[in-house]
Design a protein around this motif. Structure first.
Motif, PDB file in Angstrom:
ATOM      1  N   ASP A  15       0.820  -1.207   0.000  1.00  0.00           N
ATOM      2  CA  ASP A  15       0.000   0.000   0.000  1.00  0.00           C
ATOM      3  C   ASP A  15       0.855   1.258   0.000  1.00  0.00           C
ATOM      4  O   ASP A  15       0.446   2.299  -0.526  1.00  0.00           O
ATOM      5  N   ARG A  16       2.040   1.181   0.603  1.00  0.00           N
ATOM      6  CA  ARG A  16       2.942   2.329   0.694  1.00  0.00           C
ATOM      7  C   ARG A  16       4.366   1.807   0.908  1.00  0.00           C
ATOM      8  O   ARG A  16       4.546   0.634   1.268  1.00  0.00           O
ATOM      9  N   PRO A  17       5.379   2.643   0.724  1.00  0.00           N
ATOM     10  CA  PRO A  17       6.751   2.202   0.998  1.00  0.00           C
ATOM     11  C   PRO A  17       6.919   1.889   2.492  1.00  0.00           C
ATOM     12  O   PRO A  17       6.802   2.781   3.341  1.00  0.00           O
ATOM     13  N   GLN A  18       7.167   0.645   2.824  1.00  0.00           N
ATOM     14  CA  GLN A  18       7.355   0.235   4.211  1.00  0.00           C
ATOM     15  C   GLN A  18       8.078  -1.105   4.228  1.00  0.00           C
ATOM     16  O   GLN A  18       8.084  -1.836   3.242  1.00  0.00           O
ATOM     17  N   GLY A  19       8.693  -1.416   5.351  1.00  0.00           N
ATOM     18  CA  GLY A  19       9.376  -2.685   5.500  1.00  0.00           C
ATOM     19  C   GLY A  19      10.846  -2.617   5.127  1.00  0.00           C
ATOM     20  O   GLY A  19      11.368  -1.584   4.692  1.00  0.00           O
ATOM     21  N   ALA A  20      11.521  -3.761   5.311  1.00  0.00           N
ATOM     22  CA  ALA A  20      12.943  -3.894   4.997  1.00  0.00           C
ATOM     23  C   ALA A  20      13.116  -5.035   4.011  1.00  0.00           C
ATOM     24  O   ALA A  20      12.782  -6.188   4.312  1.00  0.00           O
ATOM     25  N   LEU A  21      13.616  -4.727   2.819  1.00  0.00           N
ATOM     26  CA  LEU A  21      13.821  -5.723   1.772  1.00  0.00           C
ATOM     27  C   LEU A  21      15.169  -6.415   1.990  1.00  0.00           C
ATOM     28  O   LEU A  21      16.205  -5.745   2.105  1.00  0.00           O
ATOM     29  N   LEU A  22      15.168  -7.746   2.045  1.00  0.00           N
ATOM     30  CA  LEU A  22      16.399  -8.499   2.229  1.00  0.00           C
ATOM     31  C   LEU A  22      17.072  -8.696   0.873  1.00  0.00           C
ATOM     32  O   LEU A  22      16.588  -9.436   0.028  1.00  0.00           O
ATOM     33  N   THR A  23      18.188  -8.016   0.668  1.00  0.00           N
ATOM     34  CA  THR A  23      18.924  -8.139  -0.590  1.00  0.00           C
ATOM     35  C   THR A  23      19.855  -9.343  -0.572  1.00  0.00           C
ATOM     36  O   THR A  23      20.258  -9.834  -1.628  1.00  0.00           O
ATOM     37  N   ARG A  24      20.198  -9.800   0.627  1.00  0.00           N
ATOM     38  CA  ARG A  24      21.100 -10.950   0.754  1.00  0.00           C
ATOM     39  C   ARG A  24      20.876 -11.617   2.099  1.00  0.00           C
ATOM     40  O   ARG A  24      20.619 -10.937   3.095  1.00  0.00           O
ATOM     41  N   VAL A  25      20.960 -12.937   2.116  1.00  0.00           N
ATOM     42  CA  VAL A  25      20.918 -13.718   3.351  1.00  0.00           C
ATOM     43  C   VAL A  25      22.164 -14.599   3.375  1.00  0.00           C
ATOM     44  O   VAL A  25      22.407 -15.376   2.454  1.00  0.00           O
ATOM     45  N   SER A  26      22.969 -14.455   4.414  1.00  0.00           N
ATOM     46  CA  SER A  26      24.241 -15.174   4.474  1.00  0.00           C
ATOM     47  C   SER A  26      24.022 -16.677   4.601  1.00  0.00           C
ATOM     48  O   SER A  26      23.122 -17.128   5.325  1.00  0.00           O
ATOM     49  N   LYS A  73      14.653 -15.555   2.941  1.00  0.00           N
ATOM     50  CA  LYS A  73      15.278 -15.628   1.622  1.00  0.00           C
ATOM     51  C   LYS A  73      15.489 -14.228   1.064  1.00  0.00           C
ATOM     52  O   LYS A  73      14.756 -13.289   1.409  1.00  0.00           O
ATOM     53  N   PRO A  74      16.484 -14.079   0.179  1.00  0.00           N
ATOM     54  CA  PRO A  74      16.630 -12.796  -0.517  1.00  0.00           C
ATOM     55  C   PRO A  74      15.344 -12.457  -1.263  1.00  0.00           C
ATOM     56  O   PRO A  74      14.732 -13.322  -1.902  1.00  0.00           O
ATOM     57  N   GLY A  75      14.943 -11.202  -1.182  1.00  0.00           N
ATOM     58  CA  GLY A  75      13.687 -10.785  -1.796  1.00  0.00           C
ATOM     59  C   GLY A  75      12.541 -10.700  -0.816  1.00  0.00           C
ATOM     60  O   GLY A  75      11.503 -10.092  -1.125  1.00  0.00           O
ATOM     61  N   ASP A  76      12.686 -11.313   0.359  1.00  0.00           N
ATOM     62  CA  ASP A  76      11.651 -11.187   1.389  1.00  0.00           C
ATOM     63  C   ASP A  76      11.613  -9.756   1.915  1.00  0.00           C
ATOM     64  O   ASP A  76      12.650  -9.081   2.011  1.00  0.00           O
ATOM     65  N   ILE A  77      10.427  -9.304   2.266  1.00  0.00           N
ATOM     66  CA  ILE A  77      10.264  -8.002   2.929  1.00  0.00           C
ATOM     67  C   ILE A  77       9.784  -8.258   4.343  1.00  0.00           C
ATOM     68  O   ILE A  77       8.718  -8.860   4.552  1.00  0.00           O
ATOM     69  N   ILE A  78      10.552  -7.814   5.328  1.00  0.00           N
ATOM     70  CA  ILE A  78      10.141  -7.938   6.726  1.00  0.00           C
ATOM     71  C   ILE A  78       9.285  -6.725   7.078  1.00  0.00           C
ATOM     72  O   ILE A  78       9.742  -5.579   7.013  1.00  0.00           O
ATOM     73  N   LEU A  79       8.033  -6.987   7.422  1.00  0.00           N
ATOM     74  CA  LEU A  79       7.074  -5.916   7.726  1.00  0.00           C
ATOM     75  C   LEU A  79       6.906  -5.697   9.225  1.00  0.00           C
ATOM     76  O   LEU A  79       6.597  -4.592   9.663  1.00  0.00           O
ATOM     77  N   GLN A  80       7.110  -6.757  10.010  1.00  0.00           N
ATOM     78  CA  GLN A  80       6.969  -6.649  11.468  1.00  0.00           C
ATOM     79  C   GLN A  80       8.034  -7.491  12.153  1.00  0.00           C
ATOM     80  O   GLN A  80       8.438  -8.547  11.646  1.00  0.00           O
ATOM     81  N   TYR A  81       8.483  -7.012  13.295  1.00  0.00           N
ATOM     82  CA  TYR A  81       9.437  -7.716  14.139  1.00  0.00           C
ATOM     83  C   TYR A  81       8.826  -7.758  15.530  1.00  0.00           C
ATOM     84  O   TYR A  81       8.673  -6.719  16.177  1.00  0.00           O
ATOM     85  N   ASN A  82       8.438  -8.959  15.976  1.00  0.00           N
ATOM     86  CA  ASN A  82       7.761  -9.089  17.275  1.00  0.00           C
ATOM     87  C   ASN A  82       6.611  -8.085  17.410  1.00  0.00           C
ATOM     88  O   ASN A  82       6.485  -7.379  18.413  1.00  0.00           O
TER      89      ASN A  82
END
Length: 332
Positions: free
Chosen positions: A272-283, A294-303
């Protein structure tokens, strides 16, 4: 009828922009603030190198170097500010104020001078803990930096250029400012006038609670230019507890490389709007990969805490302890 509405609106607006009066607050909190004096022995080569590096630093230039021409090595004198957080003598200041110190003393507002012991220091967060002998010191109340609002009046007290107990006021300009080389602290940005010597001093809200530690400025001249940054007291107290208990700070590792979501990415991911953190790489073999990220996932909430920017996620992770677990809401 229209005139009455207009008059009411104007009166309300005038009440909102009334200038804050910090005069009583300054008298109340000043006894808990101290000047920090640091002595360090350095070689002439180290002194010359440090003076050159100082021109490029974006930290406060809190070093007043006085070489001893008659002998090598030279003596370096540094100064800054600290404040009491407990009645039995524990104080907070900046790591860069006391870094490499051979001797640390603090001078109280009644000109009492006390030797201070460095309990612990953390370069990444720029927080250091000092201890002086004694009790019944005037410890400052700790506030909630998460409750700060942009535009809220704030007050700083410190020793800019050696002028002890100078007060300066302003407003919160922004929150959760992060820097590419230092992502462990979500800095509070203000327009409070800070200069060399303010480092390590307290930032107060209108209730006299400490909500930050003054840490750095952005400047092309070495002096104040309207951009000042303070460490949120919530993050600083986490560091304080670890340094006081263990003498060091241990941080958790997840193994992700997040970036912000811009408008184009938000459209591509149907957000709906720019939000979250996009994972560009996962070690590889990291806790994140083992958890299924996975790379490409967007984390929208943490706990259950909403993530608006990558810095929000990094700030939460940097305050986590090894072996902590968390639940994340992601969009894949």
């Amino acid at each position: 009828m229209v005139t009455g509405v207009t008059a009411t609106a104007m009166a309300s607006a005038q009440a909102v922009v009334t200038t804050a009066d910090f005069s009583e607050l300054v008298q109340q909190v000043t006894p808990a603030v101290a000047r920090v004096n640091v002595t360090k022995t350095v070689s002439e080569a180290e002194l010359a190198q440090a003076q050159t590096a100082e021109l490029l630093r974006q930290f406060f230039g809190d070093r007043l170097r006085i070489p001893d021409q008659a002998a090598t090595p030279a003596i370096e004198h540094a100064y800054g500010t600290a404040f009491f957080v407990t009645a039995d003598g524990y104080m907070l200041t900046n790591h860069h104020v006391v870094e490499g110190a051979d001797k640390i003393t603090v001078t109280l507002n009644d000109r009492t001078e006390l030797d201070a012991t460095l309990v612990g220091s953390d370069e990444r967060s720029d927080v250091a803990v000092l201890k002086v002998s004694g009790n019944q010191f005037p410890a400052l109340p700790i506030g909630d930096s998460n409750a700060l609002k942009v535009g809220e009046p704030v007050l700083a007290i410190g020793s800019p250029f050696g002028f002890d107990y100078s007060a300066s006021a302003g407003i919160v300009s922004a929150k959760s400012r992060s820097f590419s080389r230092d992502t462990s602290v979500p800095f509070i940005q203000t327009d409070v006038a800070l200069n060399p010597g303010n480092s390590g001093g307290p930032l107060f809200n209108q209730r006299g609670e400490v909500i930050g530690i003054n840490s750095r400025i952005f400047s092309g001249t070495g002096g104040y230019m309207g951009l000042s940054f303070s460490i949120p007291i919530d993050a600083a107290m986490d560091i304080y507890e670890q340094l006081k208990t263990d003498g060091e700070v241990v941080r958790a590792y997840l193994g992700i490389y997040p970036q912000d979501i811009d408008r184009n990415l938000a459209e591509a991911y149907n957000l709906d709007r720019p939000q979250g953190a996009l994972l560009t790489r996962v070690s590889p073999d990291s806790p994140a990969q083992k958890a299924g990220l996975k790379p490409g996932d967007i984390i929208l909430q943490y706990n259950e805490v909403q993530i608006m920017r990558a810095s929000d996620l990094l700030n939460l992770l940097n305050r986590a302890k090894p072996s902590d677990s968390f639940r994340a809401q992601i969009q894949r």
